[in-house]
Design a protein around this motif. Structure first.
Motif, PDB file in Angstrom:
ATOM      1  N   LYS A   1       0.642  -1.023   0.255  1.00  9.71           N
ATOM      2  CA  LYS A   1       0.185  -0.211   0.311  1.00  9.71           C
ATOM      3  C   LYS A   1       1.016   1.202   0.663  1.00  9.71           C
ATOM      4  O   LYS A   1      -0.139   2.335  -0.671  1.00  9.71           O
ATOM      5  CB  LYS A   1      -0.926   0.266   0.753  1.00  9.71           C
ATOM      6  CG  LYS A   1      -2.057  -0.919   1.327  1.00  9.71           C
ATOM      7  CD  LYS A   1      -3.004  -1.423   2.514  1.00  9.71           C
ATOM      8  CE  LYS A   1      -3.728  -2.082   2.082  1.00  9.71           C
ATOM      9  NZ  LYS A   1      -3.682  -3.530   3.060  1.00  9.71           N
ATOM     10  N   ASP A   2       2.219   1.043   0.785  1.00  7.82           N
ATOM     11  CA  ASP A   2       2.671   2.296   0.775  1.00  7.82           C
ATOM     12  C   ASP A   2       4.575   2.129   0.484  1.00  7.82           C
ATOM     13  O   ASP A   2       5.031   0.830   0.174  1.00  7.82           O
ATOM     14  CB  ASP A   2       2.569   3.409   1.666  1.00  7.82           C
ATOM     15  CG  ASP A   2       1.954   2.402   3.127  1.00  7.82           C
ATOM     16  OD1 ASP A   2       3.722   1.292   3.235  1.00  7.82           O
ATOM     17  OD2 ASP A   2       1.713   2.545   4.294  1.00  7.82           O
ATOM     18  N   PHE A   3       5.454   3.190   0.664  1.00  2.48           N
ATOM     19  CA  PHE A   3       6.852   2.888   0.295  1.00  2.48           C
ATOM     20  C   PHE A   3       6.865   2.151   1.640  1.00  2.48           C
ATOM     21  O   PHE A   3       8.293   1.408   1.301  1.00  2.48           O
ATOM     22  CB  PHE A   3       7.584   4.427   0.371  1.00  2.48           C
ATOM     23  CG  PHE A   3       7.624   4.960  -0.890  1.00  2.48           C
ATOM     24  CD1 PHE A   3       6.295   4.327  -2.062  1.00  2.48           C
ATOM     25  CD2 PHE A   3       7.852   5.881  -1.150  1.00  2.48           C
ATOM     26  CE1 PHE A   3       6.791   4.377  -2.884  1.00  2.48           C
ATOM     27  CE2 PHE A   3       8.240   6.865  -2.680  1.00  2.48           C
ATOM     28  CZ  PHE A   3       6.983   6.491  -3.727  1.00  2.48           C
ATOM     29  N   ASP A   4       6.157   2.374   3.070  1.00  5.35           N
ATOM     30  CA  ASP A   4       7.469   1.335   4.204  1.00  5.35           C
ATOM     31  C   ASP A   4       7.067   0.264   3.996  1.00  5.35           C
ATOM     32  O   ASP A   4       8.274  -0.542   4.086  1.00  5.35           O
ATOM     33  CB  ASP A   4       6.368   1.889   5.514  1.00  5.35           C
ATOM     34  CG  ASP A   4       7.108   3.750   5.586  1.00  5.35           C
ATOM     35  OD1 ASP A   4       8.560   3.932   5.472  1.00  5.35           O
ATOM     36  OD2 ASP A   4       6.287   4.074   6.215  1.00  5.35           O
ATOM     37  N   GLU A   5       6.355  -0.803   3.545  1.00  4.62           N
ATOM     38  CA  GLU A   5       5.546  -2.193   3.108  1.00  4.62           C
ATOM     39  C   GLU A   5       5.990  -2.592   2.179  1.00  4.62           C
ATOM     40  O   GLU A   5       6.083  -3.772   1.894  1.00  4.62           O
ATOM     41  CB  GLU A   5       3.721  -2.073   2.647  1.00  4.62           C
ATOM     42  CG  GLU A   5       3.982  -3.208   3.041  1.00  4.62           C
ATOM     43  CD  GLU A   5       1.700  -3.277   2.921  1.00  4.62           C
ATOM     44  OE1 GLU A   5       1.513  -4.204   2.628  1.00  4.62           O
ATOM     45  OE2 GLU A   5       0.962  -2.205   3.456  1.00  4.62           O
ATOM     46  N   ILE A   6       6.568  -2.025   0.971  1.00  2.46           N
ATOM     47  CA  ILE A   6       7.199  -1.948   0.144  1.00  2.46           C
ATOM     48  C   ILE A   6       8.794  -2.593   0.791  1.00  2.46           C
ATOM     49  O   ILE A   6       9.389  -3.236   0.290  1.00  2.46           O
ATOM     50  CB  ILE A   6       7.822  -0.984  -1.038  1.00  2.46           C
ATOM     51  CG1 ILE A   6       6.417  -1.325  -1.691  1.00  2.46           C
ATOM     52  CG2 ILE A   6       9.104  -0.838  -2.311  1.00  2.46           C
ATOM     53  CD1 ILE A   6       6.094  -0.117  -3.197  1.00  2.46           C
ATOM     54  N   LYS A   7       9.248  -1.429   1.347  1.00  3.30           N
ATOM     55  CA  LYS A   7      10.230  -1.534   1.758  1.00  3.30           C
ATOM     56  C   LYS A   7      10.976  -2.815   2.977  1.00  3.30           C
ATOM     57  O   LYS A   7      11.310  -3.593   3.269  1.00  3.30           O
ATOM     58  CB  LYS A   7      10.789  -0.618   2.973  1.00  3.30           C
ATOM     59  CG  LYS A   7      12.105  -0.737   4.182  1.00  3.30           C
ATOM     60  CD  LYS A   7      12.531   0.803   4.655  1.00  3.30           C
ATOM     61  CE  LYS A   7      11.963   1.016   5.120  1.00  3.30           C
ATOM     62  NZ  LYS A   7      12.090   0.011   6.885  1.00  3.30           N
ATOM     63  N   ASP A   8       9.517  -2.678   4.141  1.00  2.00           N
ATOM     64  CA  ASP A   8       9.457  -4.575   4.706  1.00  2.00           C
ATOM     65  C   ASP A   8       9.273  -5.598   3.773  1.00  2.00           C
ATOM     66  O   ASP A   8      10.607  -6.345   4.171  1.00  2.00           O
ATOM     67  CB  ASP A   8       8.297  -4.248   5.479  1.00  2.00           C
ATOM     68  CG  ASP A   8       8.447  -2.488   6.616  1.00  2.00           C
ATOM     69  OD1 ASP A   8       9.469  -2.421   6.632  1.00  2.00           O
ATOM     70  OD2 ASP A   8       7.266  -3.002   6.985  1.00  2.00           O
ATOM     71  N   VAL A   9       8.825  -5.478   2.580  1.00  3.57           N
ATOM     72  CA  VAL A   9       8.547  -6.574   1.755  1.00  3.57           C
ATOM     73  C   VAL A   9      10.734  -6.935   1.362  1.00  3.57           C
ATOM     74  O   VAL A   9      10.874  -8.367   1.581  1.00  3.57           O
ATOM     75  CB  VAL A   9       7.925  -6.865   0.579  1.00  3.57           C
ATOM     76  CG1 VAL A   9       8.217  -7.879  -0.758  1.00  3.57           C
ATOM     77  CG2 VAL A   9       6.586  -6.544   1.060  1.00  3.57           C
ATOM     78  N   ILE A  10      10.509  -6.075   0.975  1.00  3.24           N
ATOM     79  CA  ILE A  10      12.522  -6.635   0.283  1.00  3.24           C
ATOM     80  C   ILE A  10      12.744  -7.412   1.329  1.00  3.24           C
ATOM     81  O   ILE A  10      14.174  -7.660   1.502  1.00  3.24           O
ATOM     82  CB  ILE A  10      13.762  -5.248  -0.782  1.00  3.24           C
ATOM     83  CG1 ILE A  10      12.118  -4.760  -1.150  1.00  3.24           C
ATOM     84  CG2 ILE A  10      14.534  -5.453  -0.924  1.00  3.24           C
ATOM     85  CD1 ILE A  10      12.103  -5.803  -2.571  1.00  3.24           C
ATOM     86  N   GLU A  11      13.402  -6.050   2.978  1.00  3.17           N
ATOM     87  CA  GLU A  11      13.914  -6.556   4.194  1.00  3.17           C
ATOM     88  C   GLU A  11      13.782  -7.642   4.425  1.00  3.17           C
ATOM     89  O   GLU A  11      14.720  -8.152   4.573  1.00  3.17           O
ATOM     90  CB  GLU A  11      13.423  -5.628   5.116  1.00  3.17           C
ATOM     91  CG  GLU A  11      14.155  -3.966   4.770  1.00  3.17           C
ATOM     92  CD  GLU A  11      13.742  -3.247   5.904  1.00  3.17           C
ATOM     93  OE1 GLU A  11      13.483  -3.581   6.928  1.00  3.17           O
ATOM     94  OE2 GLU A  11      14.892  -1.842   5.836  1.00  3.17           O
ATOM     95  N   GLN A  12      12.670  -8.368   4.204  1.00  4.72           N
ATOM     96  CA  GLN A  12      11.998  -9.253   5.269  1.00  4.72           C
ATOM     97  C   GLN A  12      12.834 -10.368   3.596  1.00  4.72           C
ATOM     98  O   GLN A  12      13.624 -11.668   4.193  1.00  4.72           O
ATOM     99  CB  GLN A  12      10.681  -9.987   5.062  1.00  4.72           C
ATOM    100  CG  GLN A  12       9.763  -8.948   6.195  1.00  4.72           C
ATOM    101  CD  GLN A  12      10.838  -9.590   7.273  1.00  4.72           C
ATOM    102  OE1 GLN A  12      11.186 -10.119   7.555  1.00  4.72           O
ATOM    103  NE2 GLN A  12      11.345  -8.547   8.189  1.00  4.72           N
ATOM    104  N   PHE A  13      12.743 -10.419   2.374  1.00  5.21           N
ATOM    105  CA  PHE A  13      13.256 -11.202   1.646  1.00  5.21           C
ATOM    106  C   PHE A  13      14.951 -11.322   1.736  1.00  5.21           C
ATOM    107  O   PHE A  13      15.231 -11.959   1.788  1.00  5.21           O
ATOM    108  CB  PHE A  13      12.435 -10.656   0.215  1.00  5.21           C
ATOM    109  CG  PHE A  13      13.556 -11.361  -1.047  1.00  5.21           C
ATOM    110  CD1 PHE A  13      13.673 -12.809  -1.692  1.00  5.21           C
ATOM    111  CD2 PHE A  13      15.023 -10.601  -1.743  1.00  5.21           C
ATOM    112  CE1 PHE A  13      14.455 -13.522  -2.133  1.00  5.21           C
ATOM    113  CE2 PHE A  13      15.442 -11.914  -2.881  1.00  5.21           C
ATOM    114  CZ  PHE A  13      15.292 -13.246  -2.409  1.00  5.21           C
TER     115      PHE A  13
END
Length: 263
Positions: A124-136
């Protein structure tokens, strides 16, 4: 992750109907992992006539020359930039094999990439995008090869923009010059001297993107070039054009793709 990742950059640009879709993109001193969220960009490499559609996620080795990007009017992407040697530590094979190459991340990592792409589409937003990448990326930490003094030495080379005798960096890496060159080609892809020149060129180009009012003589001085002719030499080698040609490219480029790049 800071041990092997330099940055995670989220890029979102909405171009107007009058903006050109074609973006000039010179080489940088970072191996990268790109995720394209809104559009799958097309890339034209030097000497190739056709644009090639890129996969949804792409592993990109160091480039020796500029490429041309064709993006949609709504461009959203994530770029993961690796520290020198960071991608080697993650993937485990010679970075020399990846020079001027780009590879479907689904083939390189095998597991998890499709799930990441799906989650990025739903974010939904940049923070969620960053979280997805960091978890990967956190899930890949266990695969890392151990760090060497070489890796810290190359971070120092970047910190001082490549303006240091190679012998000094080899000493920091606790290696002879011959060993230093061999390991540099394996873990980064380029020899130390070529990589140092690429680091310095990249700073000069990014200064121009950020501060178009700067004179080239000032940029050459700021980046540690001995004189403007050395700057011109590097621009011809890595960008394929002179600094004057860069000015024309930037005038016609709607996005400053490297202006906020952190090394």
């Amino acid at each position: 992750m800071q041990e092997f990742i330099n940055c995670i950059m989220v890029i979102h640009a909405e171009l107007s109907e009058n903006d050109a879709n074609v973006i000039y993109y010179p080489p940088t001193p970072q191996n990268s992992l790109f995720f394209y969220i809104n559009d799958r960009i097309k890339v034209q490499k030097k000497g190739e006539g056709d644009f090639v559609v890129q996969p949804r996620s792409v592993v990109v080795g160091l480039q020796s020359s500029s490429v041309i990007l064709d993006v949609n009017k709504s461009h959203k992407a994530v770029r993961v930039g690796f520290h020198p040697g960071g991608m080697y530590r993650l993937l485990g094979f010679s970075m020399a094999e990846m020079i001027d190459g780009s590879y479907d991340a689904a083939d390189v990592f095998e597991n998890g990439i499709q799930e990441v792409n799906d989650k990025l589409q739903e974010a939904k937003d940049f923070d969620e995008i960053k979280d997805v990448i960091e978890q990967f990326l956190l899930g890949k930490v266990k695969l890392l090869k151990r760090a060497l003094p070489f890796d810290l030495a190359m971070l120092e080379l970047i910190r001082i923009n490549g303006n240091v005798p190679i012998e000094q960096i080899a000493s920091l890496a606790c290696l002879s010059l011959r060993q230093f060159e061999r390991i540099s080609i394996e873990r980064i892809g380029f020899s130390p001297k070529v990589f140092a020149r690429l680091v310095r060129f990249s700073k000069a180009y990014r200064l121009r993107e950020n501060f178009p009012e700067l004179r080239w003589t000032n940029i050459a001085y700021e980046c540690g070039y001995f004189d403007q002719m050395h700057l011109i030499r590097d621009f011809k080698e890595f960008a394929g054009i002179t600094p004057g040609g860069i000015e024309k490219e930037l005038e016609n480029t709607p996005l400053r793709m490297q202006a906020h790049m952190r090394l």
